[in-house]
Design an enzyme around this catalytic site. Structure first.
Site, PDB file in Angstrom:
ATOM      1  N   LYS A 275       7.534 -11.588  21.400  1.00 67.24           N
ATOM      2  CA  LYS A 275       8.489 -11.382  20.320  1.00 67.24           C
ATOM      3  C   LYS A 275       9.849 -11.949  20.726  1.00 67.24           C
ATOM      4  CE  LYS A 275       9.107  -7.960  16.706  1.00 67.24           C
ATOM      5  NZ  LYS A 275       8.819  -6.594  16.264  1.00 67.24           N
ATOM      6  N   GLU A 358       2.776   6.975   8.772  1.00 69.60           N
ATOM      7  CA  GLU A 358       3.599   7.943   8.051  1.00 69.60           C
ATOM      8  C   GLU A 358       2.791   9.161   7.600  1.00 69.60           C
ATOM      9  OE1 GLU A 358       5.543   3.974   7.851  1.00 69.60           O
ATOM     10  OE2 GLU A 358       3.513   4.690   7.394  1.00 69.60           O
ATOM     11  N   ARG A 386       4.413   6.277   1.452  1.00 69.38           N
ATOM     12  CA  ARG A 386       3.028   6.180   1.927  1.00 69.38           C
ATOM     13  C   ARG A 386       2.441   7.542   2.283  1.00 69.38           C
ATOM     14  NH1 ARG A 386       2.442   1.129   5.872  1.00 69.38           N
ATOM     15  NH2 ARG A 386       0.698   0.703   4.510  1.00 69.38           N
TER      16      ARG A 386
END
Length: 620
Positions: A275, A358, A386
């Site tokens: 990343k 979540e 969600r």
């Protein structure tokens, strides 16, 4: 070389030995463009390799979340549009089908790409068409339960389906949990893959019996793999595993995708990427460069110093609450950057990052509450959607004391439709036992979090993105359940504002005085549920019109709750609801979005003037 990329598949004309140079050119371009920097810098070579092997838009590349699709957009001819990236009327920071036929699924939330890929494969089979389907998903997104539902379903496919696991050991913050540990083991297990492919090739060269032996070995699931890689989760689920592959080695990636394309059935290609690759500040601080604001390219430091944000205020309050209350714990879903880093540093045993999950976070918090802990669940408004069922069924139905700290409520600007937090007042307000608050400024956020921690039952405090409002400091009455705060008494019109809209209401009040010589009352609603019924009844003697202001959609919001109560009580004043329209609002600056939906002080004053104009006509 970027000038040679004007449309999809132009990359196939670039000589192979020039592809690494193209990758570096793309990196430089992305760094200058800003936006979701770290995630995009990590997948440049991966994206180049896929565009070399697959034919777009015939073949389908489905990006999970989609904040790593910048190279994909560049290679499909959208480079010139990057000067408008994430700005009003410009190209989105996420895949958008309306932008290009090469964007085949609109994304923005995590763990969806495999489900979408399986859907495309089944549609391809039913229509007897011929194209490749590739779902790209990050290791962070594999902490989301939806990904496993899809993997379980994908295992039954008989035709080709390629899943690319982009493994950079990060979501927004560092990955956590069993899957992260499992993938760490796979990263060092290339010996298995090399061995398996060598054996397969050797057997296939044996005339007559080789291919049969290969099939037999696949069916019996040779125990050799269990010795070299215990578990082999993906193959045990019914997917063929290829990797790990160096995600920055273009020739190796191309070769791997060519092999995967020929395979009959579902196949997972495990790609290792870094990343922020190619830009030192992003490699050192990938979370900071997840969605970067303006920064100095040379140093990587933000440009300009901003005032404290609401997230900063929440962070300070949580650190202090952790000191004072040993029963307070924090829960988040792969984003300690929501304001929990300081809490984690001081109380690591009471700070739980459950990954991009979540639904699990909310039910986990419900059981923490039953176990005598006071959980504060900190999640962005858009992502909390969600977990609707878990909030309803596991928290509200049991009437448990779970505190929801809802960041990024309201319009969020450049991330656009997928990230706006403009539905929470509606979906939370529909749930029995739920209490909802919204602060007018930074001091009130602090007071509301403390109130919520001391409360007993499901309770949500929602606050916006960005700098915290520092006005109205002198108004800091104690928080009392269901009670509003009257900032200014007036006559004829009462402005009843929720949270961030109190600041807007101040300006509306000034303009009404200038335009209509009207001394409007200004009220900080504080509570969206329960509403201040006693205050509304008292309005009957003073005001002709109550104007509600909320940064939420109209349907099911605060204004409709006020209107319903006024009608039930037959109160003698009108109700004008100022809320966001029932539609998805495209990306751009927040100020631009406000203007687009008629959410400026001028627009609101115009609505009030129109109300009185119509009323005057009716009276005549």
């Amino acid at each position: 070389m970027l000038e040679k990329i004007q449309k999809p598949n132009d990359i196939k004309k670039i000589p192979a030995d020039q592809l690494p140079a193209l990758a570096e050119e793309i990196r430089e371009f992305i760094i200058e463009s800003g936006g979701h920097l770290a995630s995009n810098l990590g997948v440049v070579e991966l994206t180049i390799a896929m565009h070399r092997v697959f034919d777009l838009p015939k073949d389908k590349l489905i990006w999970d979340v989609g904040h790593q699709s910048y190279t994909h957009k560049i290679l499909t001819g959208r480079k010139d549009g990057f000067e408008t990236l994430r700005r009003e009327g410009g190209i989105s920071g996420f895949p958008k089908r309306s932008e290009s036929d090469c964007d085949v699924f609109d994304t923005g939330h995590s763990s969806t790409s495999i489900s979408a890929g399986v859907g495309y494969v089944r549609a391809r089979e039913l229509k007897k068409e011929n194209y490749s389907v590739v779902s790209i998903i990050g290791d962070g997104a594999l902490t989301g339960g939806m990904a496993y539902e899809a993997l379980n379903n994908a295992a039954s496919l008989k035709s080709n389906f390629i899943i690319v696991l982009n493994d950079n050991e990060m979501s927004i913050t560092e990955n956590v949990g069993g899957m992260s540990s499992y993938l760490s083991g796979l990263r060092t297990a290339s010996a298995y893959t090399d061995f398996k492919m060598d054996v397969t090739k050797a057997l296939n060269r044996i005339p007559g019996i080789g291919p049969g032996m290969v099939d037999a070995m696949r069916k019996t699931k040779s125990s050799i793999k269990q010795i070299i890689i215990p578990g082999m989760l993906f193959e045990d689920m019914g997917l063929t595993y290829l990797g790990p592959v160096d995600g920055h080695n273009i020739p190796q990636l191309i070769k791997t995708f060519q092999e995967a394309k020929r395979f009959e059935g579902p196949i997972l290609v495990h790609v290792l990427t870094q990343k922020g690759r190619g830009y030192e500040p992003a490699m050192r601080h990938p979370a900071r460069f997840h969605g970067a604001g303006p920064f100095d390219v040379k140093t990587g430091l933000p440009v300009g110093k901003s005032n404290p944000t609401y997230t900063d205020v929440f962070s300070t309050v949580m650190r202090k609450m952790g000191d004072r209350r040993k029963d307070v714990a924090a829960v988040t879903a792969a984003m300690t950057g929501v304001g929990l880093k300081r809490f984690y540093n001081m109380f690591p045993d009471r700070c739980f990052d459950v990954g991009i999950a979540e639904e699990h976070a909310v039910t986990f918090a419900a059981a923490l509450s039953l176990g005598g802990i006071t959980p504060v669940v900190a999640i962005y408004s858009s992502f909390l959607q969600r977990a609707y069922d878990q909030i309803m069924h596991d928290v509200c139905m049991q009437n448990l004391h779970v505190v929801f700290a809802i960041d990024r409520a309201g319009l969020v600007g450049y991330d656009g439709e997928t990230h706006h937090g403009i539905f929470d007042l509606s979906y939370l307000g529909s749930m029995p036992n739920m209490t909802i608050l919204a602060p007018k400024n930074l001091w009130e956020l602090s007071d509301m979090i403390k109130f919520a921690v001391d409360y007993d039952g499901p309770i949500a405090v929602r606050y916006p993105r960005g700098e915290a409002y520092t006005g109205l400091k002198e108004f800091r009455a104690p928080i009392c359940l269901g009670k509003s705060e009257v900032i200014h008494e007036g006559s004829r019109v009462a402005l009843l504002a929720v949270g961030s809209m109190v600041k807007m209401a101040e300006e509306v009040q000034k303009q009404l005085k200038e335009r209509m010589d009207m001394d409007a009352a200004l009220v900080n609603a504080r509570f969206v549920k329960p509403i201040d019924e006693e205050l509304l009844r008292s309005f009957a003697d003073t005001y002709e019109l109550v104007v509600t202001l909320e940064e939420n959609v109209k349907d099911g919001g605060f204004g409709e709750r006020v209107l319903a109560f006024a009608e039930e009580e037959d109160l003698p004043f009108g109700v004008e609801i100022i809320a966001l329209p029932d539609r998805f609002i495209p990306h751009g600056s927040v100020s631009y979005q406000m203007k687009q939906v008629g959410f400026t002080p001028e627009d609101i004053c115009g609505r009030i003037e129109e109300y009185y104009r119509k009323r005057g006509q009716e009276e005549r």
